[in-house]
Design a protein around this motif. Structure first.
Motif, PDB file in Angstrom:
ATOM      1  N   ARG A  55      -1.796   3.618  18.505  1.00  0.00           N
ATOM      2  CA  ARG A  55      -0.727   4.519  18.091  1.00  0.00           C
ATOM      3  C   ARG A  55       0.236   4.797  19.240  1.00  0.00           C
ATOM      4  NH1 ARG A  55      -4.235   9.342  15.651  1.00  0.00           N
ATOM      5  NH2 ARG A  55      -5.449   8.787  17.504  1.00  0.00           N
ATOM      6  N   SER A  56       1.464   5.084  18.883  1.00  0.00           N
ATOM      7  CA  SER A  56       2.481   5.424  19.880  1.00  0.00           C
ATOM      8  C   SER A  56       2.198   6.803  20.460  1.00  0.00           C
ATOM      9  CB  SER A  56       3.862   5.414  19.221  1.00  0.00           C
ATOM     10  OG  SER A  56       4.820   6.057  20.032  1.00  0.00           O
ATOM     11  N   PRO A  57       2.587   7.043  21.717  1.00  0.00           N
ATOM     12  CA  PRO A  57       2.411   8.381  22.289  1.00  0.00           C
ATOM     13  C   PRO A  57       3.058   9.474  21.444  1.00  0.00           C
ATOM     14  CG  PRO A  57       3.089   6.838  23.985  1.00  0.00           C
ATOM     15  CD  PRO A  57       3.190   6.109  22.677  1.00  0.00           C
ATOM     16  N   THR A  58       4.168   9.136  20.792  1.00  0.00           N
ATOM     17  CA  THR A  58       4.915  10.141  20.045  1.00  0.00           C
ATOM     18  C   THR A  58       4.450  10.310  18.608  1.00  0.00           C
ATOM     19  OG1 THR A  58       6.595   8.482  19.503  1.00  0.00           O
ATOM     20  CG2 THR A  58       6.981   9.835  21.455  1.00  0.00           C
ATOM     21  N   ASP A  59       3.417   9.583  18.200  1.00  0.00           N
ATOM     22  CA  ASP A  59       2.855   9.829  16.867  1.00  0.00           C
ATOM     23  C   ASP A  59       2.366  11.268  16.780  1.00  0.00           C
ATOM     24  OD1 ASP A  59       3.368   7.243  16.223  1.00  0.00           O
ATOM     25  OD2 ASP A  59       1.320   6.714  15.692  1.00  0.00           O
ATOM     26  N   ARG A  60       2.500  11.864  15.599  1.00  0.00           N
ATOM     27  CA  ARG A  60       2.119  13.270  15.458  1.00  0.00           C
ATOM     28  C   ARG A  60       0.613  13.459  15.552  1.00  0.00           C
ATOM     29  NH1 ARG A  60       4.415  15.898  10.982  1.00  0.00           N
ATOM     30  NH2 ARG A  60       6.032  14.323  10.726  1.00  0.00           N
ATOM     31  N   GLN A  61       0.210  14.624  16.094  1.00  0.00           N
ATOM     32  CA  GLN A  61      -1.210  14.960  16.187  1.00  0.00           C
ATOM     33  C   GLN A  61      -1.765  15.354  14.818  1.00  0.00           C
ATOM     34  OE1 GLN A  61      -2.343  17.834  19.142  1.00  0.00           O
ATOM     35  NE2 GLN A  61      -0.781  17.163  20.588  1.00  0.00           N
ATOM     36  N   ARG A  62      -1.043  16.231  14.136  1.00  0.00           N
ATOM     37  CA  ARG A  62      -1.535  16.752  12.869  1.00  0.00           C
ATOM     38  C   ARG A  62      -1.065  15.860  11.723  1.00  0.00           C
ATOM     39  NH1 ARG A  62      -0.758  23.161  12.440  1.00  0.00           N
ATOM     40  NH2 ARG A  62      -2.462  22.828  10.989  1.00  0.00           N
ATOM     41  N   LEU A  63      -1.720  16.014  10.595  1.00  0.00           N
ATOM     42  CA  LEU A  63      -1.277  15.313   9.405  1.00  0.00           C
ATOM     43  C   LEU A  63       0.156  15.713   9.075  1.00  0.00           C
ATOM     44  CD1 LEU A  63      -4.376  15.743   7.056  1.00  0.00           C
ATOM     45  CD2 LEU A  63      -3.599  13.615   8.116  1.00  0.00           C
ATOM     46  N   PRO A  64       0.932  14.801   8.502  1.00  0.00           N
ATOM     47  CA  PRO A  64       2.262  15.195   8.050  1.00  0.00           C
ATOM     48  C   PRO A  64       2.161  16.365   7.073  1.00  0.00           C
ATOM     49  CG  PRO A  64       1.984  12.817   7.931  1.00  0.00           C
ATOM     50  CD  PRO A  64       0.633  13.397   8.244  1.00  0.00           C
ATOM     51  N   LEU A  65       3.193  17.188   7.040  1.00  0.00           N
ATOM     52  CA  LEU A  65       3.179  18.357   6.156  1.00  0.00           C
ATOM     53  C   LEU A  65       2.837  17.972   4.724  1.00  0.00           C
ATOM     54  CD1 LEU A  65       6.266  20.485   7.265  1.00  0.00           C
ATOM     55  CD2 LEU A  65       3.859  21.150   7.365  1.00  0.00           C
ATOM     56  N   ARG A  66       3.364  16.847   4.270  1.00  0.00           N
ATOM     57  CA  ARG A  66       3.138  16.409   2.900  1.00  0.00           C
ATOM     58  C   ARG A  66       1.641  16.285   2.607  1.00  0.00           C
ATOM     59  NH1 ARG A  66       6.788  13.846  -0.326  1.00  0.00           N
ATOM     60  NH2 ARG A  66       8.116  13.495   1.497  1.00  0.00           N
ATOM     61  N   ALA A  67       0.901  15.688   3.550  1.00  0.00           N
ATOM     62  CA  ALA A  67      -0.539  15.507   3.356  1.00  0.00           C
ATOM     63  C   ALA A  67      -1.307  16.789   3.646  1.00  0.00           C
ATOM     64  CB  ALA A  67      -1.038  14.385   4.262  1.00  0.00           C
ATOM     65  N   ARG A  68      -0.872  17.516   4.673  1.00  0.00           N
ATOM     66  CA  ARG A  68      -1.598  18.722   5.077  1.00  0.00           C
ATOM     67  C   ARG A  68      -1.530  19.814   4.014  1.00  0.00           C
ATOM     68  NH1 ARG A  68       0.575  22.330   9.379  1.00  0.00           N
ATOM     69  NH2 ARG A  68       1.846  20.538   9.940  1.00  0.00           N
ATOM     70  N   LEU A  69      -0.362  19.962   3.369  1.00  0.00           N
ATOM     71  CA  LEU A  69      -0.171  21.037   2.407  1.00  0.00           C
ATOM     72  C   LEU A  69      -0.299  20.582   0.961  1.00  0.00           C
ATOM     73  CD1 LEU A  69       2.927  22.767   4.065  1.00  0.00           C
ATOM     74  CD2 LEU A  69       0.512  23.376   4.312  1.00  0.00           C
ATOM     75  N   GLY A  70      -0.314  19.271   0.757  1.00  0.00           N
ATOM     76  CA  GLY A  70      -0.375  18.768  -0.603  1.00  0.00           C
ATOM     77  C   GLY A  70       0.901  19.025  -1.374  1.00  0.00           C
ATOM     78  N   VAL A  71       2.018  19.073  -0.660  1.00  0.00           N
ATOM     79  CA  VAL A  71       3.319  19.355  -1.268  1.00  0.00           C
ATOM     80  C   VAL A  71       4.159  18.086  -1.246  1.00  0.00           C
ATOM     81  CG1 VAL A  71       5.462  20.668  -1.023  1.00  0.00           C
ATOM     82  CG2 VAL A  71       3.259  21.775  -0.610  1.00  0.00           C
ATOM     83  N   GLN A  72       4.810  17.793  -2.348  1.00  0.00           N
ATOM     84  CA  GLN A  72       5.631  16.582  -2.442  1.00  0.00           C
ATOM     85  C   GLN A  72       7.130  16.884  -2.412  1.00  0.00           C
ATOM     86  OE1 GLN A  72       4.125  13.603  -2.319  1.00  0.00           O
ATOM     87  NE2 GLN A  72       2.206  14.748  -2.183  1.00  0.00           N
ATOM     88  N   ASN A  73       7.518  18.102  -2.736  1.00  0.00           N
ATOM     89  CA  ASN A  73       8.935  18.447  -2.818  1.00  0.00           C
ATOM     90  C   ASN A  73       9.572  18.398  -1.425  1.00  0.00           C
ATOM     91  OD1 ASN A  73      11.349  20.365  -2.844  1.00  0.00           O
ATOM     92  ND2 ASN A  73      10.859  20.243  -5.027  1.00  0.00           N
ATOM     93  N   THR A  74      10.550  17.518  -1.260  1.00  0.00           N
ATOM     94  CA  THR A  74      11.147  17.314   0.069  1.00  0.00           C
ATOM     95  C   THR A  74      11.916  18.539   0.554  1.00  0.00           C
ATOM     96  OG1 THR A  74      13.070  16.253  -0.965  1.00  0.00           O
ATOM     97  CG2 THR A  74      11.282  14.816  -0.212  1.00  0.00           C
ATOM     98  N   LYS A  75      12.507  19.292  -0.361  1.00  0.00           N
ATOM     99  CA  LYS A  75      13.244  20.492   0.040  1.00  0.00           C
ATOM    100  C   LYS A  75      12.296  21.558   0.591  1.00  0.00           C
ATOM    101  CE  LYS A  75      17.609  19.592  -0.920  1.00  0.00           C
ATOM    102  NZ  LYS A  75      18.656  19.613   0.124  1.00  0.00           N
ATOM    103  N   VAL A  76      11.168  21.727  -0.066  1.00  0.00           N
ATOM    104  CA  VAL A  76      10.172  22.696   0.410  1.00  0.00           C
ATOM    105  C   VAL A  76       9.651  22.277   1.785  1.00  0.00           C
ATOM    106  CG1 VAL A  76       7.879  23.682  -0.011  1.00  0.00           C
ATOM    107  CG2 VAL A  76       9.512  23.453  -1.895  1.00  0.00           C
ATOM    108  N   LEU A  77       9.393  20.991   1.953  1.00  0.00           N
ATOM    109  CA  LEU A  77       8.916  20.499   3.241  1.00  0.00           C
ATOM    110  C   LEU A  77       9.955  20.724   4.334  1.00  0.00           C
ATOM    111  CD1 LEU A  77       7.256  17.158   2.064  1.00  0.00           C
ATOM    112  CD2 LEU A  77       6.083  19.250   2.787  1.00  0.00           C
TER     113      LEU A  77
END
Length: 312
Positions: free
Chosen positions: A185-207
């Protein structure tokens, strides 16, 4: 233990792939006694810090010293360890930190004006405690001769980067196949899951709104400012958050600010009033009221409970 293992194993695998010992390592503890990890596995060591000091001026001087630490790192204040790390750095030895190891390096005075990485749980308290360190929520950071990673499997990525610098991508790919990982992985890859996966939210505006909130915790944005930022009306945002998050945007914003406050209370010695300000509250009393409503205890009780747990 995960960060420790994924730092050492790539070196062993590299030696196996190469057919000779390109890398050698030894383990040291403060007093030369075995160290018990938080998972209760005990690790034997090869040397004490006194032994390492004697080796500093000889042929056994290391090319790199790597510090591995885990939970409760903010309580570690051993001056002998800090002095030894500074001595090694002053002699040109590269310095590394695994998981929360950046905290030890910063406490030793080695991260001023340096980029560094630390586990996301410890990042808020670290940033407040060491404002001169340029801490970034990346998997790992290499700033000149200082190497830090966020822990867990990020140690694997950092060590594979170092092996790749010493040899080539071919060796790195063979190691990846051996340890059953598909890429570095690249050094700049995120540590945490993306918000979409972490919160189970698909709406891009909410994210997008949540990203704005998380980026503005010490000086919270008004709902009007958020609405302008995402191109929605206040009423639309209210309706979206009720549908997707089950609460109002104001309530959700308050909860993530209080979550940050909880990390600061546990991981730092900041006065409660400073924690309140750092998380966007206008007064300590309002902060305490909101904190008690969410966690059923006051900020001071949270800190006292933590101290009692550590002392047990």
């Amino acid at each position: 233990m995960l960060a420790f293992s994924t730092a050492v194993e790539p070196l062993r695998a590299a030696n196996r792939m190469l057919g000779y010992d390109a890398y050698r390592w030894r383990l040291a503890s403060l007093d030369g006694k075995p160290v018990r990890a938080s998972c209760q596995v005990e690790c034997a060591v090869d040397a004490s810090l006194d032994d390492e000091r004697r080796k500093m001026s000889g042929q056994e001087r290391p090319s790199m010293v790597v510090v591995c630490s885990g939970v409760n790192v903010e309580k570690y204040t051993n001056k002998s360890t800090f002095a030894w790390l500074r001595e090694e750095a002053n002699r040109g030895v590269a310095i590394g930190g695994l998981c929360t190891g950046a905290y030890i390096l910063a406490a030793a005075g080695l991260l001023s004006n340096r980029r560094c990485a630390i586990h996301w749980e410890n990042l808020p308290g670290f940033a407040e405690r060491f404002p001169k360190a340029n801490v970034i929520a990346d998997l790992f950071e290499i700033d000149q001769n200082v190497h830090t990673c966020a822990g867990g499997t990020a140690a694997l990525d950092m060590m594979l980067k170092l092996i790749g610098d010493d040899f080539d991508d071919g060796l790195v790919n063979r190691i990846c196949e051996q340890v059953l990982t598909d890429r570095v992985r690249s050094p700049t890859d995120r540590q945490r899951l993306p918000l979409r996966a972490r919160l189970g939210v698909q709406n891009t505006k909410v994210l997008s709104i949540i990203e704005l909130m998380e980026a503005n915790l010490s000086e919270p944005l008004s709902l009007v400012e958020i609405a302008d930022g995402v191109g929605l009306s206040r009423r639309q945002i209210e309706r979206l958050f009720r549908q997707e998050m089950g609460r109002s945007p104001a309530r959700y914003y308050l909860e993530i600010r209080l979550d940050r406050a909880r990390h600061l209370l546990i991981q730092s010695s900041m006065p409660v009033v400073e924690v309140a300000v750092a998380c966007g509250f206008v007064s300590a009393s309002h902060f305490s009221k909101c904190y008690r409503e969410l966690y059923a205890r006051s900020p001071q009780q949270e800190r006292n409970d933590r101290k009692s747990l550590l002392a047990a």
